[in-house]
Motif scaffolding. Sequence first.
Motif, PDB file in Angstrom:
ATOM      1  N   LYS A  39       0.854  -1.188   0.000  1.00 34.78           N
ATOM      2  CA  LYS A  39       0.000   0.000   0.000  1.00 34.78           C
ATOM      3  C   LYS A  39       0.891   1.240   0.000  1.00 34.78           C
ATOM      4  O   LYS A  39       1.798   1.339   0.831  1.00 34.78           O
ATOM      5  CB  LYS A  39      -0.844  -0.013   1.275  1.00 34.78           C
ATOM      6  N   VAL A  40       0.653   2.162  -0.914  1.00 36.12           N
ATOM      7  CA  VAL A  40       1.388   3.421  -0.928  1.00 36.12           C
ATOM      8  C   VAL A  40       0.466   4.483  -0.329  1.00 36.12           C
ATOM      9  O   VAL A  40      -0.655   4.661  -0.801  1.00 36.12           O
ATOM     10  CB  VAL A  40       1.801   3.804  -2.368  1.00 36.12           C
ATOM     11  N   GLU A  41       0.947   5.163   0.713  1.00 34.24           N
ATOM     12  CA  GLU A  41       0.075   6.116   1.411  1.00 34.24           C
ATOM     13  C   GLU A  41       0.674   7.517   1.470  1.00 34.24           C
ATOM     14  O   GLU A  41       0.219   8.353   2.248  1.00 34.24           O
ATOM     15  CB  GLU A  41      -0.177   5.628   2.843  1.00 34.24           C
TER      16      GLU A  41
ATOM     17  N   ARG B 204      19.323  -5.433  -1.394  1.00 33.65           N
ATOM     18  CA  ARG B 204      20.433  -5.874  -0.551  1.00 33.65           C
ATOM     19  C   ARG B 204      19.988  -7.151   0.155  1.00 33.65           C
ATOM     20  O   ARG B 204      18.799  -7.325   0.421  1.00 33.65           O
ATOM     21  CB  ARG B 204      20.742  -4.779   0.472  1.00 33.65           C
TER      22      ARG B 204
ATOM     23  N   LEU C 108      21.024 -10.178   3.393  1.00 30.66           N
ATOM     24  CA  LEU C 108      21.763 -10.258   4.661  1.00 30.66           C
ATOM     25  C   LEU C 108      23.103 -10.967   4.485  1.00 30.66           C
ATOM     26  O   LEU C 108      23.977 -10.847   5.333  1.00 30.66           O
ATOM     27  CB  LEU C 108      20.913 -10.999   5.706  1.00 30.66           C
TER      28      LEU C 108
ATOM     29  N   CYS D 233      12.938  -8.834   8.502  1.00 27.29           N
ATOM     30  CA  CYS D 233      14.185  -8.208   8.936  1.00 27.29           C
ATOM     31  C   CYS D 233      14.349  -6.857   8.250  1.00 27.29           C
ATOM     32  O   CYS D 233      14.268  -6.771   7.020  1.00 27.29           O
ATOM     33  CB  CYS D 233      15.365  -9.126   8.620  1.00 27.29           C
TER      34      CYS D 233
ATOM     35  N   GLY E 298      13.206  -0.166   7.828  1.00 27.36           N
ATOM     36  CA  GLY E 298      12.739   0.909   6.941  1.00 27.36           C
ATOM     37  C   GLY E 298      11.258   0.752   6.617  1.00 27.36           C
ATOM     38  O   GLY E 298      10.577  -0.141   7.132  1.00 27.36           O
ATOM     39  N   ASN E 299      10.766   1.606   5.739  1.00 26.43           N
ATOM     40  CA  ASN E 299       9.338   1.563   5.398  1.00 26.43           C
ATOM     41  C   ASN E 299       8.936   0.258   4.721  1.00 26.43           C
ATOM     42  O   ASN E 299       7.811  -0.204   4.883  1.00 26.43           O
ATOM     43  CB  ASN E 299       8.985   2.755   4.496  1.00 26.43           C
TER      44      ASN E 299
ATOM     45  N   GLN F  92       5.964  -1.846   6.278  1.00 22.76           N
ATOM     46  CA  GLN F  92       4.763  -2.099   5.466  1.00 22.76           C
ATOM     47  C   GLN F  92       4.559  -3.588   5.247  1.00 22.76           C
ATOM     48  O   GLN F  92       3.434  -4.076   5.266  1.00 22.76           O
ATOM     49  CB  GLN F  92       4.897  -1.411   4.117  1.00 22.76           C
TER      50      GLN F  92
ATOM     51  N   ARG G  93      18.102  -3.928  13.656  1.00 16.95           N
ATOM     52  CA  ARG G  93      19.405  -3.932  14.322  1.00 16.95           C
ATOM     53  C   ARG G  93      19.648  -2.758  15.268  1.00 16.95           C
ATOM     54  O   ARG G  93      20.586  -2.776  16.049  1.00 16.95           O
ATOM     55  CB  ARG G  93      20.527  -3.994  13.283  1.00 16.95           C
ATOM     56  N   ARG G  94      18.833  -1.698  15.152  1.00 16.94           N
ATOM     57  CA  ARG G  94      19.016  -0.532  16.032  1.00 16.94           C
ATOM     58  C   ARG G  94      17.790  -0.341  16.917  1.00 16.94           C
ATOM     59  O   ARG G  94      16.785  -1.018  16.750  1.00 16.94           O
ATOM     60  CB  ARG G  94      19.219   0.735  15.200  1.00 16.94           C
TER      61      ARG G  94
ATOM     62  N   ARG H 272      14.027   3.303  11.009  1.00 13.96           N
ATOM     63  CA  ARG H 272      14.302   4.262   9.939  1.00 13.96           C
ATOM     64  C   ARG H 272      12.991   4.693   9.260  1.00 13.96           C
ATOM     65  O   ARG H 272      12.884   5.793   8.752  1.00 13.96           O
ATOM     66  CB  ARG H 272      15.218   3.571   8.911  1.00 13.96           C
TER      67      ARG H 272
ATOM     68  N   GLN I 102      19.953  -8.704  15.453  1.00 11.33           N
ATOM     69  CA  GLN I 102      20.491  -8.987  14.127  1.00 11.33           C
ATOM     70  C   GLN I 102      20.405 -10.490  13.855  1.00 11.33           C
ATOM     71  O   GLN I 102      20.852 -11.287  14.679  1.00 11.33           O
ATOM     72  CB  GLN I 102      21.965  -8.535  14.072  1.00 11.33           C
TER      73      GLN I 102
ATOM     74  N   ARG J 155      15.172   9.641  -1.166  1.00  8.56           N
ATOM     75  CA  ARG J 155      14.751   8.665  -2.181  1.00  8.56           C
ATOM     76  C   ARG J 155      13.323   8.229  -1.873  1.00  8.56           C
ATOM     77  O   ARG J 155      13.096   7.371  -1.029  1.00  8.56           O
ATOM     78  CB  ARG J 155      15.697   7.458  -2.203  1.00  8.56           C
ATOM     79  N   GLN J 156      12.403   8.849  -2.535  1.00  2.00           N
ATOM     80  CA  GLN J 156      10.982   8.572  -2.349  1.00  2.00           C
ATOM     81  C   GLN J 156      10.336   8.490  -3.715  1.00  2.00           C
ATOM     82  O   GLN J 156      10.883   8.955  -4.713  1.00  2.00           O
ATOM     83  CB  GLN J 156      10.325   9.695  -1.529  1.00  2.00           C
TER      84      GLN J 156
HETATM   85  P1  NAP Z   1      15.826   1.574   3.850  1.00  2.00           P
HETATM   86  O1  NAP Z   1      14.949   2.720   4.195  1.00  2.00           O
HETATM   87  O2  NAP Z   1      17.203   1.838   3.351  1.00  2.00           O
HETATM   88  O3  NAP Z   1      15.895   0.633   5.132  1.00  2.00           O
HETATM   89  C1  NAP Z   1      16.695  -0.502   5.134  1.00  2.00           C
HETATM   90  C2  NAP Z   1      16.682  -1.079   6.521  1.00  2.00           C
HETATM   91  O4  NAP Z   1      17.462  -2.274   6.519  1.00  2.00           O
HETATM   92  C3  NAP Z   1      17.287  -0.126   7.560  1.00  2.00           C
HETATM   93  O5  NAP Z   1      16.491  -0.111   8.713  1.00  2.00           O
HETATM   94  C4  NAP Z   1      18.662  -0.735   7.834  1.00  2.00           C
HETATM   95  O6  NAP Z   1      19.076  -0.579   9.163  1.00  2.00           O
HETATM   96  C5  NAP Z   1      18.399  -2.205   7.580  1.00  2.00           C
HETATM   97  N1  NAP Z   1      19.614  -2.905   7.152  1.00  2.00           N
HETATM   98  C6  NAP Z   1      20.456  -2.574   6.142  1.00  2.00           C
HETATM   99  N2  NAP Z   1      21.458  -3.471   6.036  1.00  2.00           N
HETATM  100  C7  NAP Z   1      21.231  -4.378   7.022  1.00  2.00           C
HETATM  101  C8  NAP Z   1      21.907  -5.529   7.440  1.00  2.00           C
HETATM  102  N3  NAP Z   1      23.016  -5.965   6.828  1.00  2.00           N
HETATM  103  N4  NAP Z   1      21.410  -6.209   8.493  1.00  2.00           N
HETATM  104  C9  NAP Z   1      20.276  -5.793   9.115  1.00  2.00           C
HETATM  105  N5  NAP Z   1      19.602  -4.716   8.765  1.00  2.00           N
HETATM  106  C10 NAP Z   1      20.062  -4.003   7.728  1.00  2.00           C
HETATM  107  O7  NAP Z   1      15.164   0.638   2.715  1.00  2.00           O
HETATM  108  P2  NAP Z   1      13.619   0.364   2.367  1.00  2.00           P
HETATM  109  O8  NAP Z   1      12.839   0.103   3.575  1.00  2.00           O
HETATM  110  O9  NAP Z   1      13.646  -0.666   1.281  1.00  2.00           O
HETATM  111  O10 NAP Z   1      13.132   1.737   1.740  1.00  2.00           O
HETATM  112  C11 NAP Z   1      13.844   2.327   0.628  1.00  2.00           C
HETATM  113  C12 NAP Z   1      13.224   3.691   0.318  1.00  2.00           C
HETATM  114  O11 NAP Z   1      11.916   3.506  -0.220  1.00  2.00           O
HETATM  115  C13 NAP Z   1      13.070   4.554   1.563  1.00  2.00           C
HETATM  116  O12 NAP Z   1      13.279   5.894   1.239  1.00  2.00           O
HETATM  117  C14 NAP Z   1      11.624   4.335   1.954  1.00  2.00           C
HETATM  118  O13 NAP Z   1      11.064   5.390   2.699  1.00  2.00           O
HETATM  119  C15 NAP Z   1      10.979   4.195   0.591  1.00  2.00           C
HETATM  120  N6  NAP Z   1       9.736   3.405   0.681  1.00  2.00           N
HETATM  121  C16 NAP Z   1       8.557   4.076   0.542  1.00  2.00           C
HETATM  122  C17 NAP Z   1       7.367   3.368   0.606  1.00  2.00           C
HETATM  123  C18 NAP Z   1       6.067   4.067   0.402  1.00  2.00           C
HETATM  124  O14 NAP Z   1       5.023   3.557   0.691  1.00  2.00           O
HETATM  125  N7  NAP Z   1       6.041   5.267  -0.105  1.00  2.00           N
HETATM  126  C19 NAP Z   1       7.359   1.998   0.843  1.00  2.00           C
HETATM  127  C20 NAP Z   1       8.571   1.361   1.006  1.00  2.00           C
HETATM  128  C21 NAP Z   1       9.765   2.080   0.914  1.00  2.00           C
HETATM  129  P3  NAP Z   1      19.546   0.856   9.713  1.00  2.00           P
HETATM  130  O15 NAP Z   1      18.288   1.653   9.877  1.00  2.00           O
HETATM  131  O16 NAP Z   1      20.225   0.514  10.978  1.00  2.00           O
HETATM  132  O17 NAP Z   1      20.470   1.409   8.665  1.00  2.00           O
END
Ligand code: NAP
Length: 303
Positions: free
Chosen positions: A47-49, A114, A116, A146, A149-150, A154, A171-172, A176, A198, A280-281
């Motif tokens: 869902k995109v909100e 990415r 693990l 795991c 992030g969003n 989600q 892990r924190r 995010r 982790q 990056r959005q």
């Molecule tokens: P992200 O925001 O980069 O989050 C990645 C998460 O994975 C972070 O919490 C990070 O931890 C964790 N992580 C990274 N490497 C790891 C490892 N080796 N071991 C354990 N944890 C690890 O990526 P994303 O959630 O895919 O989102 C990408 C972008 O798309 C973001 O800007 C997000 O806001 C956006 N997005 C938007 C929507 C929407 O509905 N509009 C939906 C999904 C995503 P740390 O926090 O400790 O670095």
Amino acid sequence: MAEHFDIIIVGGGPAGLTAAIYARRAGRTVLLLEKEGFGGQIASAPKVENYPGFAAISGAELADRLYTQAESLGARIELEEVLSVTDGAAKTVTTDYDSYTCTALILATGMKRRTLGLDGEEGLKGVSFCAVCDGAFYQGKDVAVCGGGNTALQDARFLAELCRSVTVIHRRGEFRGDPMLVEELENIANVKLMTFAQVTELISENNALTGLKIADTRTGEIASLSVDGLFEAVGQLPEQTVSRSLGLAGEDGFLPCGEDCVTSLPGIFAAGDCRSKEVRQLTTACADGACAAVAAAAYCRRT
Ligand code: NAP
């Protein structure tokens, strides 16, 4: 002889599809090339909100709408993988199927997932990278997500409607992703948020996941968690195949360029998550698509 287009766009995510819409409206001939599926990362967002104008819309529907809009405006769209690009006054783009030339090129190549990097991660039944695609296999089961992030948040919300339990492992101590989503998850009975944690090992039987070893990132203490599925949502890395071949990728793998989306090579523009930027959005990817297309169309007029 290779077919010529004013503008070729590499990548069919929101940035690339928006670029196609703007380039067509500027009267340019456009070819958009995508190697996998249209919509990029949003295609698998449940869902995109936060996309203006839509209080909530599935990522797949939004991707579909973008595709239809670009195509109906006359952009040619092909599912082909770009293997190489030759720079010059006319650029040659070679795919796994054909070769094309263009005056201007827009790289909207996005990111790739990415992982693990755990032993046995690839190919183990029970490890997934897409909740929307695979969630239904875990109906009534216990799963972990795991990431903090969003995407992870989600995915957890989506899986909570299907699964018996969902443990988010981050892990924190601070997430995010959006605080509003965190708060929502805190109030869902079958979701548990595990922070300072982790995943260090996948436990399996007969090539199927049965559990996880999880380390406390403060103390190093190891605990076990029984799960049927693990959904990895640990972010993305820049997709660099084309940008590296052009010598354009920076040290961090992103394409260095500003808000105008102009790269150091004449006639080559970068849009969306593949370029260096702060935010990056979805909205900023679309904004880049517009900027890159306007700049590319102006370049075509001058050339
Ligand atoms: P992200 O925001 O980069 O989050 C990645 C998460 O994975 C972070 O919490 C990070 O931890 C964790 N992580 C990274 N490497 C790891 C490892 N080796 N071991 C354990 N944890 C690890 O990526 P994303 O959630 O895919 O989102 C990408 C972008 O798309 C973001 O800007 C997000 O806001 C956006 N997005 C938007 C929507 C929407 O509905 N509009 C939906 C999904 C995503 P740390 O926090 O400790 O670095």
